[in-house]
Design a protein around this motif. Structure first.
Motif, mmCIF file in Angstrom:
data_model
loop_
_atom_site.group_PDB
_atom_site.id
_atom_site.type_symbol
_atom_site.label_atom_id
_atom_site.label_comp_id
_atom_site.label_asym_id
_atom_site.label_seq_id
_atom_site.Cartn_x
_atom_site.Cartn_y
_atom_site.Cartn_z
ATOM 1 N N THR A 132 0.806 -1.221 0.000
ATOM 2 C CA THR A 132 0.000 0.000 0.000
ATOM 3 C C THR A 132 0.844 1.278 0.000
ATOM 4 O OG1 THR A 132 -0.175 -0.026 2.430
ATOM 5 C CG2 THR A 132 -1.939 -1.099 1.164
ATOM 6 N N ALA A 133 2.115 1.196 0.376
ATOM 7 C CA ALA A 133 2.951 2.397 0.453
ATOM 8 C C ALA A 133 3.012 3.149 -0.879
ATOM 9 C CB ALA A 133 4.358 2.028 0.932
ATOM 10 N N PRO A 134 3.191 2.476 -2.026
ATOM 11 C CA PRO A 134 3.205 3.239 -3.289
ATOM 12 C C PRO A 134 1.889 3.951 -3.571
ATOM 13 C CG PRO A 134 4.178 1.067 -3.595
ATOM 14 C CD PRO A 134 3.532 1.059 -2.251
ATOM 15 N N ILE A 135 0.768 3.327 -3.186
ATOM 16 C CA ILE A 135 -0.535 3.940 -3.422
ATOM 17 C C ILE A 135 -0.716 5.160 -2.521
ATOM 18 C CG2 ILE A 135 -3.034 3.559 -3.397
ATOM 19 C CD1 ILE A 135 -2.429 0.585 -3.819
ATOM 20 N N VAL A 136 -0.322 5.023 -1.270
ATOM 21 C CA VAL A 136 -0.412 6.156 -0.340
ATOM 22 C C VAL A 136 0.472 7.298 -0.825
ATOM 23 C CG1 VAL A 136 0.046 6.924 2.012
ATOM 24 C CG2 VAL A 136 -0.996 4.695 1.617
ATOM 25 N N ALA A 137 1.656 6.963 -1.337
ATOM 26 C CA ALA A 137 2.550 7.995 -1.859
ATOM 27 C C ALA A 137 1.899 8.735 -3.019
ATOM 28 C CB ALA A 137 3.870 7.362 -2.302
ATOM 29 N N ALA A 138 1.271 7.992 -3.918
ATOM 30 C CA ALA A 138 0.598 8.634 -5.049
ATOM 31 C C ALA A 138 -0.571 9.492 -4.584
ATOM 32 C CB ALA A 138 0.107 7.567 -6.026
ATOM 33 N N MET A 139 -1.255 9.050 -3.540
ATOM 34 C CA MET A 139 -2.443 9.743 -3.058
ATOM 35 C C MET A 139 -2.087 10.975 -2.230
ATOM 36 S SD MET A 139 -5.434 8.226 -0.560
ATOM 37 C CE MET A 139 -4.253 7.880 0.745
ATOM 38 N N ALA A 140 -1.169 10.811 -1.280
ATOM 39 C CA ALA A 140 -0.907 11.858 -0.294
ATOM 40 C C ALA A 140 0.462 12.503 -0.421
ATOM 41 C CB ALA A 140 -1.060 11.288 1.123
ATOM 42 N N GLY A 141 1.378 11.916 -1.200
ATOM 43 C CA GLY A 141 2.702 12.478 -1.328
ATOM 44 C C GLY A 141 3.564 12.309 -0.085
ATOM 45 N N THR A 142 3.280 11.289 0.718
ATOM 46 C CA THR A 142 4.078 11.012 1.919
ATOM 47 C C THR A 142 4.253 9.506 2.089
ATOM 48 O OG1 THR A 142 2.120 10.927 3.362
ATOM 49 C CG2 THR A 142 3.230 13.056 3.123
ATOM 50 N N VAL A 143 5.278 9.146 2.832
ATOM 51 C CA VAL A 143 5.522 7.749 3.192
ATOM 52 C C VAL A 143 5.798 7.696 4.682
ATOM 53 C CG1 VAL A 143 6.997 5.731 2.883
ATOM 54 C CG2 VAL A 143 6.442 7.173 0.925
ATOM 55 N N SER A 144 5.070 6.862 5.386
ATOM 56 C CA SER A 144 5.269 6.736 6.832
ATOM 57 C C SER A 144 6.445 5.808 7.115
ATOM 58 C CB SER A 144 4.003 6.181 7.497
ATOM 59 O OG SER A 144 4.251 5.902 8.870
ATOM 60 N N LEU A 145 7.292 6.214 8.044
ATOM 61 C CA LEU A 145 8.425 5.396 8.453
ATOM 62 C C LEU A 145 8.170 4.680 9.775
ATOM 63 C CD1 LEU A 145 11.401 7.797 7.584
ATOM 64 C CD2 LEU A 145 10.319 6.045 6.154
ATOM 65 N N VAL A 146 7.019 4.914 10.369
ATOM 66 C CA VAL A 146 6.735 4.319 11.675
ATOM 67 C C VAL A 146 5.495 3.424 11.662
ATOM 68 C CG1 VAL A 146 7.791 6.270 12.874
ATOM 69 C CG2 VAL A 146 5.335 6.278 12.422
ATOM 70 N N SER A 147 4.837 3.298 10.516
ATOM 71 C CA SER A 147 3.550 2.600 10.500
ATOM 72 C C SER A 147 3.685 1.126 10.876
ATOM 73 C CB SER A 147 2.896 2.729 9.122
ATOM 74 O OG SER A 147 3.702 2.154 8.125
ATOM 75 N N ILE A 148 4.739 0.456 10.400
ATOM 76 C CA ILE A 148 4.891 -0.970 10.716
ATOM 77 C C ILE A 148 5.044 -1.166 12.221
ATOM 78 C CG2 ILE A 148 6.369 -2.980 10.437
ATOM 79 C CD1 ILE A 148 6.978 -2.070 7.625
ATOM 80 N N CYS A 149 5.928 -0.381 12.831
ATOM 81 C CA CYS A 149 6.154 -0.510 14.279
ATOM 82 C C CYS A 149 4.903 -0.123 15.063
ATOM 83 C CB CYS A 149 7.332 0.354 14.705
ATOM 84 S SG CYS A 149 8.896 -0.133 13.954
ATOM 85 N N ALA A 150 4.224 0.932 14.623
ATOM 86 C CA ALA A 150 3.001 1.339 15.316
ATOM 87 C C ALA A 150 1.936 0.252 15.223
ATOM 88 C CB ALA A 150 2.482 2.648 14.713
ATOM 89 N N ASN A 151 1.795 -0.354 14.048
ATOM 90 C CA ASN A 151 0.813 -1.427 13.887
ATOM 91 C C ASN A 151 1.137 -2.624 14.775
ATOM 92 O OD1 ASN A 151 -0.837 -0.124 12.043
ATOM 93 N ND2 ASN A 151 0.343 -0.833 10.286
ATOM 94 N N ILE A 152 2.429 -2.933 14.898
ATOM 95 C CA ILE A 152 2.823 -4.053 15.751
ATOM 96 C C ILE A 152 2.503 -3.742 17.216
ATOM 97 C CG2 ILE A 152 4.826 -5.323 16.633
ATOM 98 C CD1 ILE A 152 6.008 -5.114 13.805
ATOM 99 N N LEU A 153 2.735 -2.502 17.637
ATOM 100 C CA LEU A 153 2.459 -2.132 19.023
ATOM 101 C C LEU A 153 0.976 -2.222 19.364
ATOM 102 C CD1 LEU A 153 4.810 0.945 19.640
ATOM 103 C CD2 LEU A 153 4.929 -1.294 20.743
#
Length: 264
Positions: free
Chosen positions: A133-154
């Motif tokens: 989903t990261a490429p789609i989010v980048a196309a949509m919002a112009g950003t990439v999260s660097l903490v989403s995986i760790c946050a989801n695990i928490l």
């Protein structure tokens, strides 16, 4: 949807009912979910994608799950052609495909390396969902999260509690609101934890990085994800574990003082 249907199937298995009864009760739970949440396009989309994801997880037959996903996408587009240009629909379908194709492979690899299955599933699902989903989010919002995986695990341990308790509360509220108000309190601490992780994670310096929006951003992020995947495949899951551990510690650092004070 997958969590709700999974909870129903676990309950069915616990009381000793057969697979046909389980399928019937899961279907009834799905219909109830759609009715309670109201059959809007987003709800129907979630019901379709969640059902396909659960089918893959329960049966373990990814070859059957992908045609089911394709059939679900075609049916939803026939019902509402506007979904073809809806980012939410693209994200749902893509994430479901990732859970079907990529996550089980990751689970098998990590379990083969001695990881506990519960931990392996949490990590594999989070990584697979992010990767596709990261490429789609980048196309949509112009950003990439660097903490989403760790946050989801928490927050993974509390998502099931929140989802199931919330669904039960909604059902009870149709009969008795005072009783529902008591039941919904079960979600108080899990929700606090989820919101806290989300807020603190988003506030971290460099939590997300800007990229070009549109096809250019999608291509850049896709290339980065593929390159990272090749690197991880060569160096093995230890690098994954190290990266996740560092990320969790970074996320945990600002959360720990207030978390301890709140719990005390």
């Amino acid at each position: 949807v997958s969590i709700l249907l999974g909870a129903v199937l676990l309950l069915v298995r616990g009381v000793g009912l057969g697979p046909r009864a389980g399928a019937a009760l899961a279907a009834a739970a799905l219909i109830a979910f759609v009715v309670i949440a109201r059959p809007s396009p987003s709800v129907l989309r979630a019901a379709a994608m969640g059902s396909v994801a659960l089918l893959a997880l329960v049966t373990g037959r990814r070859k059957q799950a992908m045609p089911a996903l394709a059939a679900g996408v075609i049916a939803l587009l026939a019902w509402s052609p506007g979904l073809a240009v809806d980012f939410g629909f693209v994200l749902s379908a893509t994430a479901t495909a990732g859970l079907i194709v990529i996550a089980p492979v990751g689970v098998d690899v990590l379990v083969g390396r001695g990881w506990p299955r519960a931990v392996a599933e949490t990590v594999a699902v989070s990584v697979a969902a992010f990767a596709v989903t990261a490429p789609i989010v980048a196309a949509m919002a112009g950003t990439v999260s660097l903490v989403s995986i760790c946050a989801n695990i928490l927050v993974a341990p509390v998502v099931g509690v929140i989802t199931v308790a919330g669904a039960v509360t909604a059902l009870i509220a149709g009969v008795s609101v005072p009783v529902a108000e008591v039941v919904v309190r079960v979600t108080q601490w899990p929700l606090w934890w989820l919101v806290t992780v989300a807020e603190r994670g988003a506030r971290l310096p460099g939590a997300s990085i800007p990229v070009p929006s549109g096809p250019a951003g999608a291509a850049i992020v896709l290339g980065a994800v593929v390159a990272l995947g090749v690197t991880l495949r060569r160096r093995g899951p230890r690098l994954v574990l190290a990266g996740i551990a560092i990320g969790v510690l970074v996320l945990w650092a600002p959360i720990w003082p207030s978390s301890l004070g709140r719990l005390v």
